[in-house]
Write a protein that holds these residues in place. Sequence first.
Motif, PDB file in Angstrom:
ATOM      1  N   SER A 223      -4.257  15.478  36.961  1.00  0.00           N
ATOM      2  CA  SER A 223      -3.621  15.119  35.687  1.00  0.00           C
ATOM      3  C   SER A 223      -4.548  14.447  34.670  1.00  0.00           C
ATOM      4  N   PRO A 224      -5.604  13.674  35.068  1.00  0.00           N
ATOM      5  CA  PRO A 224      -6.469  13.087  34.029  1.00  0.00           C
ATOM      6  C   PRO A 224      -7.113  14.122  33.108  1.00  0.00           C
ATOM      7  N   ASN A 225      -7.220  15.379  33.567  1.00  0.00           N
ATOM      8  CA  ASN A 225      -7.818  16.416  32.727  1.00  0.00           C
ATOM      9  C   ASN A 225      -6.928  16.792  31.547  1.00  0.00           C
ATOM     10  N   LEU A 226      -5.661  16.377  31.578  1.00  0.00           N
ATOM     11  CA  LEU A 226      -4.743  16.674  30.480  1.00  0.00           C
ATOM     12  C   LEU A 226      -4.944  15.744  29.287  1.00  0.00           C
ATOM     13  N   TYR A 227      -5.564  14.586  29.535  1.00  0.00           N
ATOM     14  CA  TYR A 227      -5.638  13.565  28.485  1.00  0.00           C
ATOM     15  C   TYR A 227      -6.869  13.702  27.586  1.00  0.00           C
ATOM     16  N   GLY A 228      -7.810  14.550  27.973  1.00  0.00           N
ATOM     17  CA  GLY A 228      -8.992  14.760  27.143  1.00  0.00           C
ATOM     18  C   GLY A 228      -9.969  13.590  27.174  1.00  0.00           C
ATOM     19  N   GLU A 229     -10.927  13.627  26.244  1.00  0.00           N
ATOM     20  CA  GLU A 229     -11.975  12.605  26.179  1.00  0.00           C
ATOM     21  C   GLU A 229     -12.188  12.164  24.740  1.00  0.00           C
ATOM     22  N   ASP A 230     -12.640  10.922  24.593  1.00  0.00           N
ATOM     23  CA  ASP A 230     -12.975  10.379  23.277  1.00  0.00           C
ATOM     24  C   ASP A 230     -14.492  10.334  23.106  1.00  0.00           C
ATOM     25  N   PRO A 231     -15.026  10.731  21.934  1.00  0.00           N
ATOM     26  CA  PRO A 231     -16.442  10.457  21.659  1.00  0.00           C
ATOM     27  C   PRO A 231     -16.660   8.945  21.719  1.00  0.00           C
ATOM     28  N   ALA A 232     -17.697   8.520  22.421  1.00  0.00           N
ATOM     29  CA  ALA A 232     -17.881   7.082  22.633  1.00  0.00           C
ATOM     30  C   ALA A 232     -19.356   6.727  22.632  1.00  0.00           C
ATOM     31  N   VAL A 233     -19.617   5.419  22.472  1.00  0.00           N
ATOM     32  CA  VAL A 233     -20.961   4.858  22.635  1.00  0.00           C
ATOM     33  C   VAL A 233     -20.869   3.817  23.747  1.00  0.00           C
ATOM     34  N   GLN A 234     -21.712   3.975  24.746  1.00  0.00           N
ATOM     35  CA  GLN A 234     -21.708   3.084  25.905  1.00  0.00           C
ATOM     36  C   GLN A 234     -22.917   2.156  25.829  1.00  0.00           C
ATOM     37  N   ILE A 235     -22.682   0.850  25.850  1.00  0.00           N
ATOM     38  CA  ILE A 235     -23.756  -0.135  25.744  1.00  0.00           C
ATOM     39  C   ILE A 235     -23.931  -0.807  27.102  1.00  0.00           C
ATOM     40  N   SER A 236     -25.140  -0.704  27.645  1.00  0.00           N
ATOM     41  CA  SER A 236     -25.439  -1.309  28.945  1.00  0.00           C
ATOM     42  C   SER A 236     -26.720  -2.124  28.836  1.00  0.00           C
ATOM     43  N   ALA A 237     -26.909  -3.025  29.797  1.00  0.00           N
ATOM     44  CA  ALA A 237     -28.102  -3.876  29.811  1.00  0.00           C
ATOM     45  C   ALA A 237     -29.224  -3.163  30.533  1.00  0.00           C
TER      46      ALA A 237
END
Length: 621
Positions: A32-46
Motif C-alpha cells: 500500500s505505501p506505493n499508492l501514496y507516491g513521493e515528494d521531491p525533497a532535500v535531505q540534510i545530513s551531517a
Amino acid sequence: MNNNRTAILNHTPMWKAILVFLVVAFFALYASPNLYGEDPAVQISAERTAPIDAALLDRVQEILKERNIVAKSVALEDQKILVRLADNDTQLKAQEALDIALSDDYIAAINLAPATPDWLKSLGASPMKLGLDLRGGVYFLMEVDMDTALNSKLEDTVSDFRTALREEKIRYRRVVKEGNVVEIQFRDEETKDQAKFFLRNNRGDWQYVDKDDLTLVAQMSEQTLAETKDYAIKQNITIMRNRVNQLGVAEPVIQRQGPDRIVVQLPGIQDTARAKQILNATATIELRMVDQDNDLSSALSGRVPAGSQLIEDENGTPVLLKKRVMLTGNHIVDANSGVDEYGRPQVSIGLDSEGGSKMTRGTRDNVGKPMATVFIEYEPTRERTKEGKLKFEKKERVISVATIQAVLGSSFRITGLDSPGEARNLALLLRAGALIAPIQIVEERTVGPSLGQQNISQGTDAIVLGFVLVLAFMLIYYKGFGVVANVALAANLVLIIGVMSLIPGATLTLPGMAGIVLTVGMAVDANVLIFERIREELRDGRSPQQSIHHGYDSAFSTILDANITTLIAALILFAVGTGPIKGFSVTLMVGIITSMFTAIILTRAIVNSVWGGKRLTKLSI
C-alpha cells in the motif's frame, strides 16, 4: 454417497481459508505505501560529528524563508532533516540554497521522500525503490587499473621488507622492485639464508627463490595476488561510497561487476562533469624525508643519487627527496582542514594503528630533520595498452616541507599550504580516501528526470493494458471461473509489489517492469491448465464436484514442472546477469512464486467456497 465424499474433498477448512486471506492481506498492507507516491525533497545530513538538532532545523527554515522557497514540511527524521517540496524545480532551488548557506559539515542531498503515512511507517512499510532508468540520474561503469594496484602493493612491500630486515638486524645491500617481483641483495650467502628463513616465517604470503648466491627474489603467491586484486576492488568501492556522500546523493547504487569493474548509479544527479571529477580523483599523499646528505646542485645537473628523487613543489622549485616512503595515504582514517596558531592553513590527519606505528618508527631517528609531503595523482593519457585499457600518468608534487619537532604517532599536521581552499580540498580527498588504483570510465549514461517519468508512465500503461486484456479474456472465455482467475491475478500483482517492497535493497527498474508484464501473462497459465482440465473431466461425464477435484489434482504436477523450469532460468539470469538483467530476473522469480500461490492455493480456496459442498448439475466455466 460418492457425491458426498467428493463434496468433502472440495471443502477448504476454515483455518486454511483464513490463513490464505491473511497472507494476501499482509502483502497488500506492505504494498500500500506505493499508492501514496513521493515528494521531491532535500535531505540534510551531517558529514562527521556535526549536530543535527532543533537549532539546525530553525536555521534551515530561515534559509528557505530568506530565499522565498515554500516547503510542504521541514522535519527532523532519523538524525536527518527532510525538507519536502512541491515540485522538482523548487527542489533544485532549495538544494542549491541550502548547500551554499550551510557549512561544509553538512550535506544537502536531493531525494524523493515517500509520502507514506506515519502508521504505515511504524510497521516498517515503505514503497519500492526505483532504479536509475525510472528516477533519472547518472550511470558509470568503471574499470579498475589492476596493474597500478599490484605495483603499489610491490612498492609497499619493498618498504616493509627494508623495515623488517633492519629491525631484525639483518644487513642487506639493497631491496628493489624489479618488474613483478622484489629483489633483495646481500653481502654474503649466510646472511641471505638467514633472511630467507626470517621472511618465510614472518611474511609467508610471499614465495622466495634464489636468483643467485647473493640475491633473493620474493614474488606474490597466487593467493596473495588474488587477495590484492579483490582488496583493490572492495577498497575502491568503499572509497566511492565516501566520495558519493560529497556529491549529496541520497540513494546511490555502488556495486561490483565482474573481476575488475564497478557500477555507480547516482539517482538525481545531472551534472556528469562534477560527478566524474569527484569519482575519478585518485589523489593521495606520501611522506618522505628530504635528502640532506646529497647536493641538490649535483642532482639538478643530472647526477641524482640512486636512493633519491627530484620532485618539484607547487612553485616549480625542485626538492631532493629520499625515495623511501615513510607513510602512504592508505593509512589515513581522518583529515580536517583548519589553521595553526599563526592563522596559516593546515590539515590535521589521523592514522590507523599500523600507520601510527610506521610514523613513530619513521620519525624516531629524524627529529630536527625536514620531512616533505608529496601529493600524488594519476591522470589518464591518450595512450592505451595492448588490451585497450587507458594508461595513467603518475604526477607528483611537493605541497609541504616541515621540520619534525618530535616523534610523531597516530596524529600529525600538514602545514605550509597555500590557501584555506587548498587545505579543504586536500582534507576532503584524504578523508574520503585514496583509490587503491586509478579507474577508467568505460561507459556512462545520463537519464533525465523527464525520461525517467516517461519510462514509469509507459511501463505502468503496459502493465495496466496487459492486465485489462487478460482480465477481459478470462472473464469472457471462462465465465464464473474467469472471475475467480481475475481475483487471483489482481492478488498476484499485489503480492509482487508487496514482496518487492519488503526485500531489502530490491530496486524496480524498467526491465523489472517488463518482468511484471510477463508475469501478468504467465500468471493465468496455471488457471488455464486447471480450467481446461475441469472442462475435459466434465466432457468425460464426471460430476461437477469430481471435475473440480480432479482438475486441480491432475494439473498440479504439470504446473509445478513448468514453473520450476522457468524459475531455474530466472535464477541463472540473476547469477550471471548484470544490471538490467538482474532487475528482470528478480521480478520474474517473485512473480513465478506468487503466481503459484494465487493460481493454485487462492483460486482453489475461492472455488471451494463458492461451488464446493453443493449438489451441482453444471459449472459456469
